[in-house]
Design an enzyme around this catalytic site. Structure first.
Site, PDB file in Angstrom:
ATOM      1  N   ARG A 131      39.635 -26.321 -45.475  1.00  6.49           N
ATOM      2  CA  ARG A 131      38.531 -25.349 -45.537  1.00  6.49           C
ATOM      3  C   ARG A 131      38.041 -24.967 -44.138  1.00  6.49           C
ATOM      4  O   ARG A 131      37.522 -23.874 -43.942  1.00  6.49           O
ATOM      5  CB  ARG A 131      37.380 -25.910 -46.373  1.00  6.49           C
ATOM      6  CG  ARG A 131      37.733 -25.979 -47.858  1.00  6.49           C
ATOM      7  CD  ARG A 131      36.579 -26.476 -48.677  1.00  6.49           C
ATOM      8  NE  ARG A 131      35.438 -25.572 -48.608  1.00  6.49           N
ATOM      9  CZ  ARG A 131      34.188 -25.933 -48.863  1.00  6.49           C
ATOM     10  NH1 ARG A 131      33.908 -27.176 -49.182  1.00  6.49           N
ATOM     11  NH2 ARG A 131      33.217 -25.054 -48.785  1.00  6.49           N
ATOM     12  N   TYR A 145      29.206  -9.530 -43.606  1.00  2.75           N
ATOM     13  CA  TYR A 145      27.855  -9.260 -43.101  1.00  2.75           C
ATOM     14  C   TYR A 145      27.294 -10.493 -42.412  1.00  2.75           C
ATOM     15  O   TYR A 145      27.597 -11.618 -42.804  1.00  2.75           O
ATOM     16  CB  TYR A 145      26.902  -8.795 -44.215  1.00  2.75           C
ATOM     17  CG  TYR A 145      26.788  -9.678 -45.437  1.00  2.75           C
ATOM     18  CD1 TYR A 145      27.718  -9.593 -46.469  1.00  2.75           C
ATOM     19  CD2 TYR A 145      25.735 -10.581 -45.578  1.00  2.75           C
ATOM     20  CE1 TYR A 145      27.599 -10.380 -47.607  1.00  2.75           C
ATOM     21  CE2 TYR A 145      25.604 -11.382 -46.726  1.00  2.75           C
ATOM     22  CZ  TYR A 145      26.557 -11.277 -47.731  1.00  2.75           C
ATOM     23  OH  TYR A 145      26.459 -12.049 -48.864  1.00  2.75           O
ATOM     24  N   MET A 147      24.001 -12.888 -41.319  1.00  7.04           N
ATOM     25  CA  MET A 147      22.680 -13.186 -41.901  1.00  7.04           C
ATOM     26  C   MET A 147      21.945 -14.288 -41.144  1.00  7.04           C
ATOM     27  O   MET A 147      22.544 -15.055 -40.403  1.00  7.04           O
ATOM     28  CB  MET A 147      22.807 -13.530 -43.385  1.00  7.04           C
ATOM     29  CG  MET A 147      23.483 -14.834 -43.696  1.00  7.04           C
ATOM     30  SD  MET A 147      23.387 -15.248 -45.471  1.00  7.04           S
ATOM     31  CE  MET A 147      21.670 -15.690 -45.668  1.00  7.04           C
ATOM     32  N   ASP A 148      20.654 -14.324 -41.342  1.00  8.28           N
ATOM     33  CA  ASP A 148      19.759 -15.345 -40.777  1.00  8.28           C
ATOM     34  C   ASP A 148      19.031 -16.045 -41.913  1.00  8.28           C
ATOM     35  O   ASP A 148      18.952 -15.530 -43.033  1.00  8.28           O
ATOM     36  CB  ASP A 148      18.639 -14.668 -39.949  1.00  8.28           C
ATOM     37  CG  ASP A 148      19.085 -14.253 -38.566  1.00  8.28           C
ATOM     38  OD1 ASP A 148      20.174 -14.665 -38.124  1.00  8.28           O
ATOM     39  OD2 ASP A 148      18.318 -13.504 -37.927  1.00  8.28           O
ATOM     40  N   LYS A 149      18.429 -17.151 -41.583  1.00  7.96           N
ATOM     41  CA  LYS A 149      17.461 -17.775 -42.489  1.00  7.96           C
ATOM     42  C   LYS A 149      16.081 -17.481 -41.895  1.00  7.96           C
ATOM     43  O   LYS A 149      15.861 -17.686 -40.681  1.00  7.96           O
ATOM     44  CB  LYS A 149      17.699 -19.290 -42.567  1.00  7.96           C
ATOM     45  CG  LYS A 149      18.974 -19.662 -43.323  1.00  7.96           C
ATOM     46  CD  LYS A 149      18.806 -19.554 -44.831  1.00  7.96           C
ATOM     47  CE  LYS A 149      20.105 -19.662 -45.588  1.00  7.96           C
ATOM     48  NZ  LYS A 149      20.797 -20.924 -45.401  1.00  7.96           N
ATOM     49  N   HIS A 172      22.411 -22.734 -54.892  1.00 11.21           N
ATOM     50  CA  HIS A 172      23.222 -21.621 -54.357  1.00 11.21           C
ATOM     51  C   HIS A 172      24.703 -21.838 -54.694  1.00 11.21           C
ATOM     52  O   HIS A 172      25.391 -20.924 -55.147  1.00 11.21           O
ATOM     53  CB  HIS A 172      22.994 -21.550 -52.834  1.00 11.21           C
ATOM     54  CG  HIS A 172      24.057 -20.870 -52.054  1.00 11.21           C
ATOM     55  ND1 HIS A 172      24.051 -19.513 -51.834  1.00 11.21           N
ATOM     56  CD2 HIS A 172      25.163 -21.353 -51.421  1.00 11.21           C
ATOM     57  CE1 HIS A 172      25.110 -19.203 -51.100  1.00 11.21           C
ATOM     58  NE2 HIS A 172      25.791 -20.281 -50.840  1.00 11.21           N
TER      59      HIS A 172
HETATM   60  C1  VOV Z   1      31.681 -17.582 -53.353  1.00 10.79           C
HETATM   61  C2  VOV Z   1      30.954 -18.612 -53.692  1.00 10.79           C
HETATM   62  C3  VOV Z   1      30.107 -19.484 -52.823  1.00 10.79           C
HETATM   63  C4  VOV Z   1      30.058 -20.868 -52.941  1.00 10.79           C
HETATM   64  C5  VOV Z   1      30.835 -21.742 -53.918  1.00 10.79           C
HETATM   65  C6  VOV Z   1      29.172 -21.345 -51.917  1.00 10.79           C
HETATM   66  C7  VOV Z   1      28.855 -22.699 -51.719  1.00 10.79           C
HETATM   67  C8  VOV Z   1      28.123 -23.135 -50.619  1.00 10.79           C
HETATM   68  C9  VOV Z   1      27.842 -24.542 -50.351  1.00 10.79           C
HETATM   69  C10 VOV Z   1      28.283 -25.725 -51.193  1.00 10.79           C
HETATM   70  C11 VOV Z   1      27.138 -24.579 -49.172  1.00 10.79           C
HETATM   71  C12 VOV Z   1      26.546 -25.834 -48.469  1.00 10.79           C
HETATM   72  C13 VOV Z   1      27.557 -26.655 -47.811  1.00 10.79           C
HETATM   73  C14 VOV Z   1      28.477 -25.887 -46.875  1.00 10.79           C
HETATM   74  O1  VOV Z   1      29.585 -25.623 -47.341  1.00 10.79           O
HETATM   75  O2  VOV Z   1      28.079 -25.529 -45.780  1.00 10.79           O
HETATM   76  C15 VOV Z   1      27.006 -23.214 -48.711  1.00 10.79           C
HETATM   77  C16 VOV Z   1      26.410 -22.876 -47.503  1.00 10.79           C
HETATM   78  C17 VOV Z   1      26.152 -21.572 -47.154  1.00 10.79           C
HETATM   79  N1  VOV Z   1      26.393 -20.424 -47.897  1.00 10.79           N
HETATM   80 FE1  VOV Z   1      27.428 -20.347 -49.608  1.00 10.79          FE
HETATM   81  N2  VOV Z   1      28.671 -20.260 -51.211  1.00 10.79           N
HETATM   82  C18 VOV Z   1      29.201 -19.111 -51.748  1.00 10.79           C
HETATM   83  C19 VOV Z   1      28.934 -17.778 -51.378  1.00 10.79           C
HETATM   84  C20 VOV Z   1      28.004 -17.457 -50.407  1.00 10.79           C
HETATM   85  C21 VOV Z   1      27.476 -16.131 -50.178  1.00 10.79           C
HETATM   86  C22 VOV Z   1      27.830 -14.881 -50.948  1.00 10.79           C
HETATM   87  C23 VOV Z   1      26.573 -16.209 -49.146  1.00 10.79           C
HETATM   88  C24 VOV Z   1      25.678 -15.102 -48.629  1.00 10.79           C
HETATM   89  C25 VOV Z   1      24.279 -15.271 -49.211  1.00 10.79           C
HETATM   90  C26 VOV Z   1      23.661 -14.029 -49.768  1.00 10.79           C
HETATM   91  O3  VOV Z   1      22.573 -14.133 -50.401  1.00 10.79           O
HETATM   92  O4  VOV Z   1      24.196 -12.927 -49.595  1.00 10.79           O
HETATM   93  C27 VOV Z   1      26.570 -17.571 -48.689  1.00 10.79           C
HETATM   94  C28 VOV Z   1      25.840 -18.030 -47.616  1.00 10.79           C
HETATM   95  C29 VOV Z   1      25.874 -19.356 -47.207  1.00 10.79           C
HETATM   96  C30 VOV Z   1      25.301 -19.826 -45.960  1.00 10.79           C
HETATM   97  C31 VOV Z   1      24.661 -18.957 -44.902  1.00 10.79           C
HETATM   98  C32 VOV Z   1      25.487 -21.195 -45.925  1.00 10.79           C
HETATM   99  C33 VOV Z   1      25.051 -22.146 -44.788  1.00 10.79           C
HETATM  100  C34 VOV Z   1      23.649 -22.583 -45.058  1.00 10.79           C
HETATM  101  C35 VOV Z   1      23.124 -23.631 -44.142  1.00 10.79           C
HETATM  102  O5  VOV Z   1      21.873 -23.658 -43.976  1.00 10.79           O
HETATM  103  O6  VOV Z   1      23.895 -24.424 -43.602  1.00 10.79           O
HETATM  104  N3  VOV Z   1      27.416 -18.312 -49.492  1.00 10.79           N
HETATM  105  N4  VOV Z   1      27.580 -22.363 -49.628  1.00 10.79           N
END
Ligand code: VOV
EC number: 1.3.98.5
Length: 249
Positions: A131, A145, A147-149, A172
């Protein structure tokens, strides 16, 4: 003070978006155009060999809308290799007909919010390594795109406790998992590297799945309360065998 999460970081990432200067492309002789296309195809073959050797990955998409014409995403083991690849591309004939539209520098990131198994370093697991160093899917559509928090008033992600952030990211991930097999996400971190905090790259066979997941995630607390978004880019896969037809004038 809230505690930062540890991250695992993989390949370095460049999103490189260009607009084609169609006027000068059309003014070039057909020999010049052919030479530029041939040289670009050779570079694509070189990138394919690197991907084959698992020393990096790339994806090339055309962009729909006026923000850019082509969107290239590159992954390389080091920032130096990423820069070399960018420079090599900039020196090609084809690049003479391109104008910069957008670029984004980041690194593939996984965070350690999930509870760790006693005595197991998640970074050592082959599935984690796969991964962190992913071969990019060449699915029909791609969306990118940054993004920020949010860090504003009541809604400051960076003052929340670790467990609270972990809980929201777990929720999420449940939304994300509903799209398994339909949307593939690559999250790249860009603290200190670029203007936003993360890059979100999504691949889908059916373009509507991109709209649906982004919409559905807006209702997850983590996005609803804390998500801030940059520009969105969406496009269609451009395989090497279609490059000449795409550039034909
Ligand atoms: C397609 C599916 C999908 C799946 C399964 C998934 C899962 C996960 C897991 C399990 C984790 C946490 C552990 C890691 O793996 O880091 C994350 C983490 C993260 N994600 Fe996510 N995400 C997806 C999809 C997904 C999308 C579509 C977005 C955009 C959000 C949106 O509103 O537009 C996103 C964002 C993020 C971000 C910015 C982070 C980091 C956050 C932080 O503070 O570190 N993400 N995400």
């Amino acid at each position: 003070m809230a505690e930062a999460v540890e991250t695992m970081d993989g390949w370095y990432c460049l999103h490189d978006l260009r607009s084609i200067d169609w006027t000068s492309w059309k003014m070039a002789s057909s020999d010049e155009r052919e030479a530029a296309i041939h040289e670009f195809e050779q570079l694509l073959s070189k990138w394919e060999a690197i991907e084959e050797a698992k020393d990096g990955s790339h994806a090339v998409y055309t962009v729909v809308g006026q923000k850019a014409d082509i969107m290239m995403m590159f992954l390389r083991p080091t920032m130096v290799e990423l820069n070399e690849l960018e420079t090599e591309f900039n020196k090609t004939k084809f690049a003479e007909y391109l104008k910069p539209a957008y670029s984004y520098v980041s690194v593939v990131e996984l965070s350690k919010y999930a509870p760790q198994k006693e005595g197991v370093d998640p970074e050592s697991l082959p599935e984690t390594q796969a991964r962190l160093k992913p071969i990019l899917p060449k699915w029909e559509h791609m969306c990118f795109y940054p993004m920020d928090k949010r860090r504003q008033g009541e809604n400051n992600w960076y003052t929340l406790e670790f467990s609270e952030r972990g809980k929201m990211l777990y929720e999420h991930s449940k939304t994300g998992r509903k799209y398994a097999g339909r949307v593939k996400q690559i999250i790249t971190g860009s603290f200190g590297f670029d203007d936003w905090e993360w890059g979100v790259t999504l691949f889908a066979h059916d373009v509507l799945q991109l709209k649906r997941i982004v919409y559905e995630m807006r209702f997850d607390e983590v996005s609803a309360k804390y998500g801030e978004f940059g520009e969105f880019f969406v496009g269609n896969h451009l395989p090497k065998e279609n490059v000449a037809a795409y550039l034909h004038v």
